[in-house]
Each structure stands twice: as structure tokens, then as C-alpha cells.
Design a protein around this motif. Structure first.
Motif, PDB file in Angstrom:
ATOM      1  N   VAL A   1       0.738  -1.138   0.015  1.00  0.00           N
ATOM      2  CA  VAL A   1       0.086  -0.163   0.050  1.00  0.00           C
ATOM      3  C   VAL A   1       0.927   1.175  -0.236  1.00  0.00           C
ATOM      4  CG1 VAL A   1      -1.738   1.086   1.057  1.00  0.00           C
ATOM      5  CG2 VAL A   1      -1.801  -1.329   1.333  1.00  0.00           C
ATOM      6  N   THR A   2       0.666   2.252  -0.999  1.00  0.00           N
ATOM      7  CA  THR A   2       1.572   3.271  -1.043  1.00  0.00           C
ATOM      8  C   THR A   2       0.996   4.408  -0.670  1.00  0.00           C
ATOM      9  OG1 THR A   2       1.061   3.722  -3.347  1.00  0.00           O
ATOM     10  CG2 THR A   2       2.794   2.351  -3.069  1.00  0.00           C
ATOM     11  N   VAL A   3       1.505   5.438   0.136  1.00  0.00           N
ATOM     12  CA  VAL A   3       1.037   6.676   0.526  1.00  0.00           C
ATOM     13  C   VAL A   3       1.646   7.810  -0.041  1.00  0.00           C
ATOM     14  CG1 VAL A   3       0.447   8.042   2.511  1.00  0.00           C
ATOM     15  CG2 VAL A   3       0.448   5.547   2.510  1.00  0.00           C
ATOM     16  N   THR A   4       0.940   8.845  -0.465  1.00  0.00           N
ATOM     17  CA  THR A   4       1.693  10.356  -0.890  1.00  0.00           C
ATOM     18  C   THR A   4       0.959  11.328   0.084  1.00  0.00           C
ATOM     19  OG1 THR A   4       1.661   9.411  -3.251  1.00  0.00           O
ATOM     20  CG2 THR A   4       1.647  11.807  -2.893  1.00  0.00           C
ATOM     21  N   PHE A   5       2.173  12.166   0.549  1.00  0.00           N
ATOM     22  CA  PHE A   5       1.627  13.366   1.247  1.00  0.00           C
ATOM     23  C   PHE A   5       1.550  14.545   0.227  1.00  0.00           C
ATOM     24  CE2 PHE A   5       3.207  16.777   4.403  1.00  0.00           C
ATOM     25  CZ  PHE A   5       1.961  16.812   4.841  1.00  0.00           C
ATOM     26  N   LEU A   6       0.294  15.117   0.447  1.00  0.00           N
ATOM     27  CA  LEU A   6       0.195  16.664  -0.473  1.00  0.00           C
ATOM     28  C   LEU A   6       0.564  17.720  -0.007  1.00  0.00           C
ATOM     29  CD1 LEU A   6      -3.737  15.250  -1.764  1.00  0.00           C
ATOM     30  CD2 LEU A   6      -1.244  15.082  -3.005  1.00  0.00           C
ATOM     31  N   ALA A   7       0.595  17.734   1.297  1.00  0.00           N
ATOM     32  CA  ALA A   7       1.270  19.060   1.757  1.00  0.00           C
ATOM     33  C   ALA A   7       0.294  20.451   1.539  1.00  0.00           C
ATOM     34  CB  ALA A   7       2.592  19.323   1.779  1.00  0.00           C
ATOM     35  N   GLY A   8      -0.800  20.373   1.573  1.00  0.00           N
ATOM     36  CA  GLY A   8      -1.526  21.397   1.106  1.00  0.00           C
ATOM     37  C   GLY A   8      -1.484  22.667   1.934  1.00  0.00           C
ATOM     38  N   THR A   9      -1.401  22.578   3.206  1.00  0.00           N
ATOM     39  CA  THR A   9      -1.331  23.607   4.205  1.00  0.00           C
ATOM     40  C   THR A   9       0.108  23.088   5.222  1.00  0.00           C
ATOM     41  OG1 THR A   9      -2.801  22.698   6.040  1.00  0.00           O
ATOM     42  CG2 THR A   9      -3.424  24.341   4.208  1.00  0.00           C
ATOM     43  N   GLY A  10       0.376  24.154   5.732  1.00  0.00           N
ATOM     44  CA  GLY A  10       1.714  23.894   6.729  1.00  0.00           C
ATOM     45  C   GLY A  10       1.266  23.459   7.829  1.00  0.00           C
ATOM     46  N   GLY A  11       2.435  22.757   8.509  1.00  0.00           N
ATOM     47  CA  GLY A  11       2.027  22.124   9.874  1.00  0.00           C
ATOM     48  C   GLY A  11       2.259  20.512  10.023  1.00  0.00           C
ATOM     49  N   ASP A  12       2.008  20.046  11.107  1.00  0.00           N
ATOM     50  CA  ASP A  12       2.151  18.399  11.301  1.00  0.00           C
ATOM     51  C   ASP A  12       0.823  17.658  10.941  1.00  0.00           C
ATOM     52  OD1 ASP A  12       4.981  18.138  11.719  1.00  0.00           O
ATOM     53  OD2 ASP A  12       4.690  18.920  13.631  1.00  0.00           O
ATOM     54  N   PHE A  13       0.729  16.492  10.257  1.00  0.00           N
ATOM     55  CA  PHE A  13      -0.519  16.108  10.010  1.00  0.00           C
ATOM     56  C   PHE A  13      -0.249  14.432  10.358  1.00  0.00           C
ATOM     57  CE2 PHE A  13      -0.287  19.781   7.161  1.00  0.00           C
ATOM     58  CZ  PHE A  13      -1.401  20.134   7.395  1.00  0.00           C
ATOM     59  N   TYR A  14      -1.321  14.132  11.154  1.00  0.00           N
ATOM     60  CA  TYR A  14      -1.297  12.474  11.465  1.00  0.00           C
ATOM     61  C   TYR A  14      -2.693  12.021  11.125  1.00  0.00           C
ATOM     62  CZ  TYR A  14       2.456  13.655  14.661  1.00  0.00           C
ATOM     63  OH  TYR A  14       3.773  13.969  15.513  1.00  0.00           O
ATOM     64  N   THR A  15      -2.393  10.976  10.555  1.00  0.00           N
ATOM     65  CA  THR A  15      -3.709   9.909  10.103  1.00  0.00           C
ATOM     66  C   THR A  15      -3.440   8.592  10.165  1.00  0.00           C
ATOM     67  OG1 THR A  15      -5.659   9.889   8.696  1.00  0.00           O
ATOM     68  CG2 THR A  15      -3.533   9.942   7.691  1.00  0.00           C
ATOM     69  N   ASN A  16      -4.646   7.933  10.084  1.00  0.00           N
ATOM     70  CA  ASN A  16      -4.438   6.280  10.046  1.00  0.00           C
ATOM     71  C   ASN A  16      -4.786   5.952   8.737  1.00  0.00           C
ATOM     72  OD1 ASN A  16      -3.495   6.050  12.837  1.00  0.00           O
ATOM     73  ND2 ASN A  16      -5.923   6.274  13.490  1.00  0.00           N
ATOM     74  N   ALA A  17      -4.037   4.720   8.226  1.00  0.00           N
ATOM     75  CA  ALA A  17      -4.265   3.970   7.289  1.00  0.00           C
ATOM     76  C   ALA A  17      -4.966   2.550   7.942  1.00  0.00           C
ATOM     77  CB  ALA A  17      -3.182   3.434   6.473  1.00  0.00           C
ATOM     78  N   ASN A  18      -6.458   2.560   7.174  1.00  0.00           N
ATOM     79  CA  ASN A  18      -7.105   1.426   7.913  1.00  0.00           C
ATOM     80  C   ASN A  18      -7.591   0.345   6.878  1.00  0.00           C
ATOM     81  OD1 ASN A  18      -7.818   2.794  10.412  1.00  0.00           O
ATOM     82  ND2 ASN A  18      -8.615   4.272   8.881  1.00  0.00           N
ATOM     83  N   ALA A  19      -7.133  -0.899   7.315  1.00  0.00           N
ATOM     84  CA  ALA A  19      -7.702  -1.939   6.457  1.00  0.00           C
ATOM     85  C   ALA A  19      -8.655  -2.716   7.022  1.00  0.00           C
ATOM     86  CB  ALA A  19      -6.457  -3.024   6.222  1.00  0.00           C
ATOM     87  N   LYS A  20      -9.845  -3.423   6.518  1.00  0.00           N
ATOM     88  CA  LYS A  20     -10.939  -4.148   6.609  1.00  0.00           C
ATOM     89  C   LYS A  20     -10.836  -5.552   6.001  1.00  0.00           C
ATOM     90  CE  LYS A  20     -14.049  -0.587   7.826  1.00  0.00           C
ATOM     91  NZ  LYS A  20     -15.641   0.022   7.691  1.00  0.00           N
ATOM     92  N   TYR A  21     -10.945  -6.773   6.903  1.00  0.00           N
ATOM     93  CA  TYR A  21     -10.701  -7.834   6.072  1.00  0.00           C
ATOM     94  C   TYR A  21     -11.395  -9.027   6.764  1.00  0.00           C
ATOM     95  CZ  TYR A  21      -7.588  -8.692  10.269  1.00  0.00           C
ATOM     96  OH  TYR A  21      -7.298  -8.812  11.575  1.00  0.00           O
ATOM     97  N   THR A  22     -11.756 -10.269   6.251  1.00  0.00           N
ATOM     98  CA  THR A  22     -12.353 -11.137   7.032  1.00  0.00           C
ATOM     99  C   THR A  22     -11.439 -12.412   6.436  1.00  0.00           C
ATOM    100  OG1 THR A  22     -13.456 -11.899   4.713  1.00  0.00           O
ATOM    101  CG2 THR A  22     -14.753 -10.450   6.453  1.00  0.00           C
ATOM    102  N   TYR A  23     -11.323 -13.343   7.511  1.00  0.00           N
ATOM    103  CA  TYR A  23     -11.016 -14.639   7.166  1.00  0.00           C
ATOM    104  C   TYR A  23     -11.616 -15.526   6.505  1.00  0.00           C
ATOM    105  CZ  TYR A  23      -7.592 -13.733  11.004  1.00  0.00           C
ATOM    106  OH  TYR A  23      -6.523 -13.054  11.868  1.00  0.00           O
ATOM    107  N   THR A  24     -11.150 -16.074   5.520  1.00  0.00           N
ATOM    108  CA  THR A  24     -11.839 -17.118   4.475  1.00  0.00           C
ATOM    109  C   THR A  24     -12.567 -18.214   5.449  1.00  0.00           C
ATOM    110  OG1 THR A  24      -9.982 -16.982   3.066  1.00  0.00           O
ATOM    111  CG2 THR A  24     -11.521 -18.754   2.566  1.00  0.00           C
TER     112      THR A  24
END
Length: 913
Positions: A93-116
Motif C-alpha cells: 500500500v503506497t501513500v503520498t503526502f500532499l502538503a496542502g497547508t503547513g504543519g504536522d499531520f497525523y492520520t491512520n491507514a485502515n484495512a478491513k478484512y475477513t478470514y476465509t
């Protein structure tokens, strides 16, 4: 036996399958992705996560992968979404940071899954952090007036350009209109690193005897580009005296108290005849000047003015140097500005009253907040109490940054009966150090009750709605059983509890309280515990503000304290404000008790935003307690409105002091400025002399007074108070008079708001979060607070801090700190509760910004639950990996044994230990 074995094997198989699902580690690797810092407006590749199925048996169906902040981050999940990951496999999974405004930004990458083969949807997440740097330009001046200058000559002035932002400033060009009489040369073109500066040389070359005006545009990549400097000057014919000043504006910036800065301004005789300078008027302190310029300057001669700035007080300072001469544009001026900075130790509250406490026992803690309300680092050298009866512990480090806080907890442990007092003393590098908090308490015998906290502010609550719930801890800190007869609250507060009629020693119970305002305004209530301990009833204070109404009463309650029987108190005033947008009709204003006499100037109608004053005097007839109220019948919702009044008549042999008014709102004052002076009258309203031992003010308030040590009966003195905010935000403080009266002290509550120019505001999606019950060392679900810039100007957010002695039980991630938030834009704070032990845990998130009510708190609470019954199918090591196989063998054996136990005759007894 075969059936038993089959049952055991079946249980074993189920356990293997269940444990495989329960302990499968579907995870992001790494668990946090750090994007490279990048300038605002430039996207950067953050790299990639591996979503790995480390399960050794089951495959995983990846249903969806998302990222929380879609404004600042782009997530490419095409290699994973909808895929099936076999045991041990992974995808990217690749991530790109856009830097639209100044400052520090934190977020979460979330994956949803089921077991077969299973339908339950599960999820896993990992954090992403991006940092967008941005430059901020500060010019020493935005206007350069050259005044009169002889045609055909050229003279220059200098402007400093600073980059005070976090990223490099790229300067692409500087332009003036074609054919302008002004020109610019500089060392500023190209890149200006963060916290670096350069100097512009701006010159004026008039060719005609006319007025000139122009604007210099500086093109760069700061958000407010282009920067503009307005230029002006007038050409005059030769044959007249003329003068050029190298700098007409000097900004010394911020300087620590006691230090000194110096600059030299050059004066040049630019005419074709002699220039006569008659005076160079010195500026007021903390500026000073020395010069050799007074006298005659021949054409092209120069002289110098040396200017110094040496602040001895905190605040912003401005001044003007005036130059008188025989030039045509005399007098000329040089504008000066600078700021004195200093640490400032603010202790809140300024008094802790422990009231009664059984000797040999220790009270519940009371807490003092130490805030560095100054503008430079506060060095803490010592925190002590003046008596072993009062002990302290604290969360303070050796250095406290500006606008940071720490907490000091104080306990009271009397060793004998009687009254005790002492001081909590904090020694720092604050010029006014040491700072002190008065400590008071009484030693008693027998049972005792402590209430924690002793005060709670419910904040703003809409009329008719219910506030957050606040729990008060009740504890028997004395000897013997505590018999509780009644628990009550008054005003617009309600309570419920499960406290027993008797609390044994060290036993506790909880009282749940809520605020349900029936009208607008400020409300003050009392939680009262009626019991068999000395000093009953024991009390805690409740404060709240009802909103969305047309009338505001300040204060909402008046306590006259003790007053000599038969003698009138000083007048205390109540402000009645029409806080609505329609005229307020006032039908009547009455007092319910003859001991409280009121007069007012309110009339029958009050225009929007207007206010009137209700004046109340307390004259007790007997030695007893009095309760009453002012009742206002009006056209606002919730009428009639009330102001509660309390007071007590005391024996005339006691000294007595009154201070009026006992509450004052200084309103909004610009940061660094001093408010108007408010005078408070101190009067001995008793029949015997009163002794005054100390008078002091705390927080952002200051006082001077003319009060003697002994104040005779009916004599008065005056305290002059001011509000001097060193930061934006709401401030509450007190002027406290320590005396020998029955009360032992008098106090005046002071409030004021430090503000910046411009309409800056900020709001929160929620102001308090209750995480409920969570087992110790277990993480709660993530709760979020959205911060939005809601004014007409951008808000600058500085530090965001978890505060409180129990802050260790909460974790926070945010993209809000150290950034500028444009109007209408939002950022987010994510919070997790992870209690370290059982019991109620509270903390604050404190947000510092340049909005008028900074700093703002967000209240956090949660309860760590004690370990109970139940079982767990896994034990995790420090890295979170499951220890499964040994557990499966043990559980399988237990299943076999349990299956066999079912066949035992019901009359038999089997003990499993």
C-alpha cells in the motif's frame, strides 16, 4: 473412554481453529509511516506499507483499505484491495503526502478484512505522519517615508526581511513601477533559510519638486505573497537645507528583561546648504539615545544617533524620537518598538482551604496549576511547603516552556487539633519569584469527609439541556464511622449517588452531578454532604453557564461572608446585561430577604448589549446565617431570574473587613498592554481594629494599595488593580487580603481576556470525552476531536498538551499543533484511553493558539476497571505476538478433563484448584 477422547480431540481442534483466528497477526509493516518533510504545495512520496498476513493457517480476504485524512494524503491500495492473502503472504500500500497547508499531520491507514470461511469483518490500522514546512515573512517596517529630498540627489534607507517560518523562503523577484523615483538593491534574492534574515536597501532619487509615492512588491512563496512596502517622498529645489535618515523605523524584537540591544541611525545633510539641527528629543524608557547630531551639518556631512532598548518590564513598548531642524519637512521622526519578555510563574488557585481534617489522617489531594504565562523559559529551582503538615508532590520538570503547565498536588496531615496555615512556595527565575499559594486547614478528631474535586466548572450548557456528568469522590478520611444523613445540590444542578448511610474509615463513594440550566447566565451551586463529622455540611462548589438566552447576570451569586451584626456591609454590585438582540423589558427587581437591601438603575427597558447595575447591602440583625436572592422578572426566556445571596452575622467583638466590588471583569485587553485601573475599597465595617498582614494578586493581574497594617473601625483604604495579559485567552485571578477577621481573608475575583487584533476564533466538535470503563493496560477505541477555524482570520495553533497528574493514562496524536489553520479549515486530535490502574482517571488536552479565549481545554475522563472473572485464550508478548501452542495443549487437556467430569455422579464432589 472413546467418547471422552473424541470430545477432547474435537475441543482441541476447535481451540486450534479459534486460536488461529484469534491470534493471527494481520498487520501493517511498519506500524508508522513517516513522510519526508516537504514545502507546502509540493507532494511527496511517503513510501509504502506491507499489509502482511502472518497467520500460519488461514487466508485473508482484504475488503477495503482507506486513509482517514483524504485532504492531505493519497493512498494507493490497488495491489491489496479485493485481494486474498494466503497464510504468510503480503501486499503493498503506497501513500503520498500532499502538503496542502503547513504543519504536522497525523492520520491512520485502515484495512478491513475477513478470514476465509468467516463472515466477521475485522480491521487493523497504522499511523501516517507528514510534515509540511512553510515560510513566514516579517518585515521591520511596511512603510518607508523619505520626507523632503533635494532633486538630483540619491539617498537610501534600510529594511530588514526575516523568515520566521519553518521552511525555506524562496524570493523570486522585487518589482517597482516602471520609471519610479525609488529603487531597491538587496542581498535577499534566492533562498532565505528558516530563521534567517537579509537587508533591503531602498533608495529615493527625485528628479522634480513634486510628491512621489510607490509600492515595492516582493514576490516569494509565502502564503501572503507579495509582501508590500509603501514608499513616499517629496522632491524639493536645491538651495534649501535637507536631511536623510537611514532608518525611520527600528524594531528591536523580543528581548529578555535585563538585557540590552543597540542600533545606530545615521543622519546625512543632503541639501546644498548647511543643515541646523536644534534638538533630538530622547524617547522614554526603556528606550534611550545618545547623539552628536545637535548643531550644524554642512552638505554631505553625517552624524549618528545611538539608540538602546533595555526592557525592565514585560510587555510591548513603542516610542518616537523627534528631530527638530530647519529642513522643510521638520520635524522628522524615528519610530521605535520592542518587546520585553520574561518567564512568569502563575499559580492557580492562589489559596487551598482543606477545611477540617482528622488528626493523624491525610486529606484527599488538592491541586495547584503552575503555568508559565510568560514569553521565555521558566526555570524551576525549588517547590516547597512551609510546614510538614502540608506536603506536596508535582509533575514539574526543571524547565517549563512558555504557555506550558505542570501540576502540584498538596496533602494536609494535621498532627493536633486547631487551625493551621502555611505556604506552598515555588522558586523560579521569574523576576517576582517566589510565587506562593496560601494553605489553610483545621485539625479535628473523629470522623471526617473529604470531597474531590472541591470545585468543578461545567462550562457552557444550552438552557434546558443536560451537561456532561461530573463525579465527585466522597471519602471518610477520619477515625470511626461517618454517618451520612443527606446529600444535596442547589441552584440548577442535580445529583444522584449510591452512598451508604455509613462510610467506614477510608471507604469511598461517588456522587454524580449534572448541570441543567433553566435560564441563561452564570450559575454557582453547592454540593453539600450532611454528616456527623465536625464542620458539617461539607461542601464542593459547582459552576456552570447557561447559554442561548437574553439575560446575563454577573456574578450569579454573591457571598457577603461574615458581617458584624447590626452593621451594614459595603455595597456589592451585580451587572444585569441584555445579551439578546431585542429590547429587554424589566417588570420588577426585588429582594427576598430584608437583610439584603437592593437598589438599581435598570429602568423598565434595556437595549441589546446594554447593562444596568443592581447594588446590594447586607445588614444582619442577629448572629446567624442568612440566605436570600434577588429576583428579576423580565421578558427573557426563563424569567424570573435569580441571583443567590448568602452571608452570616457575627459577634461585634470580632474585627470585620469588606472589599467592594468583590468581582470585576476587565473585558478584552490587547496582549502586552495594561488595562485601565480599577479601584477596590477596603473598609473596616466592624467595631474593633482589623489587622491586615498581606495583600497580593495572582495570574495576569497586578495590584498596588495604600492599606495600613491596622485599619480602625469605619476606616477605608484602596486597592488599585490592573489586568496585564501576556498571552491571548481567558484569565481568572484574585486579589486576596489576609487579615485577622473571622473569615481570615477577603478575596476579589477578577476575570479578563487577552486578545490579538483581528477576528480569530476556534471551536471543537466536542469539549469533553468520557471513555467509560476500560480494563487496566488495555487501549480503548480511538475518540476524535475536530478543531475548526471559525473566525474571519486564520488561527495559528501552537502547542497541544496533555495535562494533569493522570495524563499518563491517555495518549494523543494530532495534525493540529504548530500550524496555521485557514478560515473554515479543520484538523483533528485522536485520543486513546489506556488506564495504568483501576479507578477514575481525568486529564485535560490544552490547546494554545492566538484565539481570544486561549488556552482552551478539552476534558478527558475514563475509569479503569478492576480485573474480574472470565478467561483469555491468549497471552501476548511485548511485541504483541500470540503464544498459542502451549495454551492450546493446556486448554485441550482441560477440555478432556471437563468432558470426563460431566460423567461423574451428581452426588460426587470434584475440586479443581
Amino acid at each position: 473412554m472413546k467418547k471422552i477422547l473424541l470430545a477432547g480431540l474435537f475441543s482441541f481442534a476447535v481451540l486450534i481453529l479459534f486460536s488461529t483466528v484469534a491470534h493471527a497477526e494481520i498487520r501493517f509493516e511498519p506500524d508508522m509511516l513517516l513522510c519526508p518533510s516537504t514545502p507546502v504545495g509540493e507532494a511527496v512520496d511517503c513510501g509504502s506499507f506491507s499489509l502482511k498476513n502472518s497467520n500460519f493457517l488461514l487466508s485473508v480476504n482484504v475488503q477495503d483499505i482507506t486513509i482517514g485524512d483524504t485532504t492531505n494524503f493519497i493512498l494507493d491500495s490497488s495491489a491489496c484491495k479485493g485481494k486474498t492473502l494466503s497464510a504468510g503472504s503480503s501486499c503493498q500500500v503506497t501513500v503520498t503526502f500532499l502538503a496542502g497547508t503547513g504543519g504536522d499531520f497525523y492520520t491512520n491507514a485502515n484495512a478491513k478484512y475477513t478470514y476465509t470461511g468467516f463472515s466477521k469483518v475485522r480491521s487493523v490500522s497504522a499511523m501516517v505522519h507528514g510534515s509540511a514546512t512553510f515560510p513566514i515573512v516579517r518585515l521591520s517596517t511596511h512603510t518607508v517615508p523619505f520626507g523632503d529630498q533635494t532633486t538630483g540627489t540619491t539617498h537610501c534607507q534600510y529594511v530588514t526581511m526575516e523568515n520566521i517560518g519553518t521552511g525555506t523562503l524562496n524570493i523570486s523577484g522585487m518589482t517597482l513601477p516602471f520609471g519610479s523615483a525609488f529603487s531597491v538593491t538587496d542581498d535577499c534574492r534566492g533562498a532565505l533559510p528558516s530563521l534567517d534574515s537579509c537587508e533591503l536597501t531602498i533608495c529615493f532619487s527625485p528628479t522634480q519638486a513634486i510628491e512621489y509615492a510607490s509600492t515595492l512588491n516582493i514576490e516569494d512563496d509565502a502564503h501572503d505573497s507579495p509582501q508590500q512596502i509603501r514608499l513616499s517622498g517629496t522632491g524639493i529645489a536645491s538651495g534649501q537645507p535637507d536631511v536623510n535618515i537611514s532608518k525611520t523605523s527600528v524594531d528591536f524584537g523580543s528581548l529578555t528583561l535585563g538585557s540590552e540591544a543597540e542600533t545606530i541611525v545615521t543622519l546625512t545633510s543632503t541639501g546644498t546648504v548647511n543643515l541646523t539641527i536644534t534638538s533630538v528629543i530622547a524617547p522614554p524608557a526603556p528606550f534611550s539615545r545618545t547623539t552628536d547630531c545637535v548643531g550644524v551639518l554642512a552638505p554631505d556631512d553625517r552624524c549618528a544617533i545611538t539608540i538602546k532598548f533595555q526592557p525592565v518590564a514585560v510587555g510591548a513598548f513603542t516610542a518616537t524620537i523627534t528631530i527638530n531642524d530647519d529642513a522643510t519637512d521638520s520635524p522628522q521622526t524615528i519610530q521605535l518598538k520592542g518587546k520585553g519578555i520574561s518567564p512568569n510563574a502563575t499559580l492557580d488557585p492562589s489559596l487551598l482551604n482543606f477545611r477540617n481534617q482528622t488528626i493523624g489522617k491525610t486529606s484527599l489531594r488538592q491541586t495547584v496549576m503552575l503555568l508559565n504565562s510568560g514569553t521565555s523559559d521558566l526555570t524551576i529551582t525549588e517547590i516547597t511547603t512551609s510546614s510538614e503538615i502540608f506536603t506536596q508532590s508535582n509533575s514539574c520538570t526543571a524547565t517549563l516552556k512558555p504557555k506550558k503547565i505542570c501540576h502540584i498536588n498538596v496533602l494536609f496531615s494535621p498532627t493536633e487539633t486547631g487551625s493551621f496555615s502555611g505556604w506552598l512556595t515555588v522558586t523560579t527565575n521569574d523576576p517576582s519569584s517566589p510565587s506562593k499559594v496560601l494553605l489553610m486547614g483545621n485539625g479535628i478528631t473523629g470522623p471526617d469527609v473529604d470531597i474531590s474535586p472541591v470545585m468543578f466548572d461545567f462550562g457552557d450548557t444550552p438552557v434546558g439541556q443536560t451537561s456532561e456528568q461530573k463525579d465527585f469522590l466522597i471519602k471518610n478520611t477520619g477515625e470511626g464511622s461517618l454517618d451520612i444523613s443527606t446529600i444535596t445540590v442547589n441552584s440548577d444542578f442535580v445529583q444522584s449517588n449510591e452512598c451508604p448511610s455509613t462510610l467506614s474509615e477510608e471507604q469511598t463513594c461517588v456522587v454524580e452531578t449534572e448541570f441543567i440550566p433553566e435560564a441563561a447566565g452564570n450559575f454557582s451551586g453547592i454540593l453539600s454532604i450532611f454528616d456527623n463529622a465536625e464542620g458539617s455540611p461539607h461542601k464542593a462548589t459547582l459552576i456552570g453557564r447557561g447559554t442561548v438566552s437574553d439575560i446575563t447576570l454577573l456574578p450569579a451569586s454573591v457571598n457577603f461572608g461574615n458581617q458584624t451584626a447590626g452593621r451594614p456591609s459595603l455595597t456589592q454590585q451585580i451587572r444585569l446585561l441584555n445579551s439578546g438582540n431585542e429590547a429587554l423589558t424589566i417588570s420588577s427587581i426585588t429582594s427576598s430577604e430584608t437583610a439584603f437591601a437592593q437598589t438599581n438603575d435598570c429602568g423598565a427597558s434595556l437595549a441589546p448589549s446594554a447593562y444596568c447595575t443592581i447594588s446590594v447591602i447586607f445588614t444582619p440583625e442577629d448572629i446567624e446565617e442568612y440566605d436570600g436572592r434577588i429576583e428579576i422578572a423580565d421578558s427573557a426566556a426563563g424569567s424570573p431570574h435569580y441571583v443567590s445571596l448568602t452571608g452570616a452575622g457575627i459577634d461585634p467583638t470580632y474585627p470585620d473587613l469588606d472589599v467592594t466590588p468583590n468581582f470585576w471583569d476587565f473585558g478584552q485587553v490587547l496582549v502586552g498592554q495594561v488595562s485601565y485601573v480599577k479601584e477596590f475599597t477596603v473598609k473596616n465595617t466592624g467595631l474593633v481594629d482589623a489587622t491586615i498582614s498581606d495583600i497580593y494578586a495572582n495570574s495576569e493581574f497586578e495590584q498596588v494599595h495604600n492599606c495600613p497594617e491596622t485599619l480602625a473601625s469605619d476606616a477605608t483604604c484602596t486597592i488599585s488593580g490592573t489586568f496585564v495579559p501576556e498571552a491571548s485567552g481567558n484569565f481568572t485571578g484574585y486579589i486576596t487580603v489576609i487579615d485577622n477577621t473571622y473569615d481570615r481573608y477577603q478575596s476579589v475575583m477578577l476575570i479578563g481576556t487577552g486578545s490579538h487584533s483581528g477576528d480569530i476564533d476556534i471551536n471543537f466538535s466536542v469539549s469533553n470525552i468520557d471513555f467509560g470503563s476500560v480494563a487496566p493496560m488495555t487501549e480503548s477505541e480511538v475518540r476524535s476531536v475536530i478543531i475548526t477555524s471559525s473566525g474571519t482570520d486564520p488561527v495559528t495553533i501552537g502547542a497541544i498538551k496533555l495535562a494533569g497528574s493522570e495524563a499518563v493514562d491517555f495518549n494523543m496524536n494530532t495534525n493540529c499543533s504548530s500550524r496555521s489553520l485557514d478560515v473554515g479549515k479543520s484538523c483533528i486530535i485522536d485520543i486513546i484511553f489506556k488506564p495504568t490502574s483501576s479507578g477514575l482517571k481525568t486529564a485535560d488536552i490544552v490547546i494554545y493558539d492566538d484565539a481570544h479565549d486561549s488556552p482552551q481545554p478539552i476534558f478527558l475522563s475514563g475509569t479503569g476497571t478492576s480485573g474480574g472473572g472470565g478467561c483469555s485464550l491468549s497471552q501476548h508478548n511485548a511485541k504483541g505476538s500470540a503464544i498459542t501452542f502451549g495454551a492450546m495443549i493446556a486448554l485441550a487437556a482441560l477440555a478432556i478433563f471437563t468432558s470426563r467430569r460431566r460423567r461423574v455422579n451428581s452426588g460426587d464432589t470434584i475440586l479443581i484448584s
